[in-house]
Design an enzyme around this catalytic site. Structure first.
Site, PDB file in Angstrom:
ATOM      1  N   TYR A 176       0.825  -1.206   0.000  1.00 41.73           N
ATOM      2  CA  TYR A 176       0.000   0.000   0.000  1.00 41.73           C
ATOM      3  C   TYR A 176       0.862   1.261   0.000  1.00 41.73           C
ATOM      4  CZ  TYR A 176      -3.159   3.671   1.572  1.00 41.73           C
ATOM      5  OH  TYR A 176      -3.850   4.851   1.674  1.00 41.73           O
ATOM      6  N   GLU A 214       4.457   2.770  15.152  1.00 35.42           N
ATOM      7  CA  GLU A 214       5.281   2.571  13.958  1.00 35.42           C
ATOM      8  C   GLU A 214       4.416   2.275  12.742  1.00 35.42           C
ATOM      9  OE1 GLU A 214       8.601   2.250  11.502  1.00 35.42           O
ATOM     10  OE2 GLU A 214       8.443   3.081  13.510  1.00 35.42           O
ATOM     11  N   VAL A 242      -5.118  -1.323   8.178  1.00 35.48           N
ATOM     12  CA  VAL A 242      -6.389  -2.036   8.101  1.00 35.48           C
ATOM     13  C   VAL A 242      -6.543  -2.493   6.663  1.00 35.48           C
ATOM     14  CG1 VAL A 242      -8.906  -1.852   8.311  1.00 35.48           C
ATOM     15  CG2 VAL A 242      -7.422  -0.726   9.994  1.00 35.48           C
ATOM     16  N   GLY A 244     -13.422   1.497   6.984  1.00 35.60           N
ATOM     17  CA  GLY A 244     -14.765   2.035   7.207  1.00 35.60           C
ATOM     18  C   GLY A 244     -15.553   1.246   8.243  1.00 35.60           C
ATOM     19  N   GLY A 285     -14.637   0.869  11.337  1.00 37.23           N
ATOM     20  CA  GLY A 285     -14.368   1.409  12.666  1.00 37.23           C
ATOM     21  C   GLY A 285     -13.160   0.772  13.323  1.00 37.23           C
ATOM     22  N   GLY A 327      -9.905   0.884  12.548  1.00 38.51           N
ATOM     23  CA  GLY A 327      -8.786   1.811  12.734  1.00 38.51           C
ATOM     24  C   GLY A 327      -8.973   2.671  13.972  1.00 38.51           C
ATOM     25  N   ASN A 369      -0.524  10.423   1.879  1.00 41.45           N
ATOM     26  CA  ASN A 369      -1.603   9.550   2.345  1.00 41.45           C
ATOM     27  C   ASN A 369      -2.750  10.380   2.935  1.00 41.45           C
ATOM     28  OD1 ASN A 369      -3.198   7.487   3.287  1.00 41.45           O
ATOM     29  ND2 ASN A 369      -1.515   6.358   4.237  1.00 41.45           N
ATOM     30  N   TYR A 382      -6.627  10.820  10.926  1.00 34.63           N
ATOM     31  CA  TYR A 382      -5.933  11.263  12.136  1.00 34.63           C
ATOM     32  C   TYR A 382      -6.463  12.602  12.621  1.00 34.63           C
ATOM     33  CZ  TYR A 382      -2.676   7.498  10.984  1.00 34.63           C
ATOM     34  OH  TYR A 382      -2.124   6.283  10.693  1.00 34.63           O
TER      35      TYR A 382
END
Length: 167
Positions: A30, A88, A92, A98, A100, A102, A129, A136
Site C-alpha cells: 500500500y 510505527e 487495516v 470504514g 471502525g 482503525g 496519504n 488522524y
C-alpha cells in the site's frame, strides 16, 4: 461485512508471527515500499517475542477475521520526563476500512498510553496519504509541521558508526 461488525482488539502472540509478516507485506505494498519489507518470521519472532522485545503488536479483528494491526513501542521525551508511545505501523486491510477498526486500534493505543503514564502518543504518516491524514485529524491529532524525519540506515550507518568521536 455485516451491518454491525463485531470488532475486537487483542495483543499478538508468537503464533501470530506469520500473520504479522503478511500484514506488514500488505502495508508495504500500500505504501509503495514492497521492496523494503524484508523482515522474516525469525526476525519478527526474535524482536517481538524474544528475551527483550523491541515492540508490541495489537491485532484487530472484524467478525473473527484478522483485519489489521498496530505495531508500537516506547520512546522518551526529555522535555516531559516521561516515556511516550510511538505507533510505527497502523494498517487495516482494504475490505475492512470504514468498519471502525482503525479508530478502535487507535483508541486501544491511547488507553495503553494512559495506563502506562505516557506523556504523548505519536506517529508519522506519509505526506501523500490523504485518507490517513484525514482520519488522524478526526481523532484530534495535530501535524508537526516544523519537524522532519531524519534517517540513517543500511550502509549509511557504517561511516558514522566507525567515526572516532575523539579525533
Amino acid at each position: 461485512m455485516a451491518a454491525h461488525p463485531l470488532l475486537s482488539i487483542r495483543p499478538a502472540t508468537a503464533d501470530d508471527v506469520p500473520l504479522i509478516r503478511q500484514l506488514i507485506a500488505e502495508l508495504a505494498e500500500y505504501e509503495r515500499l514492497a521492496d523494503a519489507a524484508v523482515a522474516t518470521d525469525d526476525d519478527l519472532r526474535a524482536q517481538l517475542f524474544g528475551a527483550q522485545p523491541s515492540a508490541e503488536v495489537l491485532i484487530g479483528e472484524v467478525d473473527g477475521e484478522a483485519a489489521g494491526f498496530a505495531l508500537f513501542f516506547h520512546n522518551f521525551s526529555t522535555f516531559l520526563g516521561k516515556r511516550g508511545l510511538y505507533l510505527e505501523d497502523l494498517f487495516v486491510r482494504p475490505a475492512y476500512r470504514g468498519s471502525g477498526l482503525g479508530r478502535h486500534l487507535m483508541a486501544s493505543l491511547a488507553r495503553i498510553a494512559m495506563q502506562r503514564d505516557c506523556g504523548r502518543f505519536e506517529w508519522s504518516v506519509l505526506d501523500w496519504n490523504a485518507p490517513a491524514i484525514g482520519f488522524y485529524r478526526t481523532l484530534g491529532a495535530v501535524g508537526m509541521a516544523e519537524w522532519t524525519v531524519q534517517r540513517l540506515e543500511g550502509e549509511a550507518l557504517h561511516p558514522l558508526a566507525s567515526h572516532d568521536a575523539l579525533c
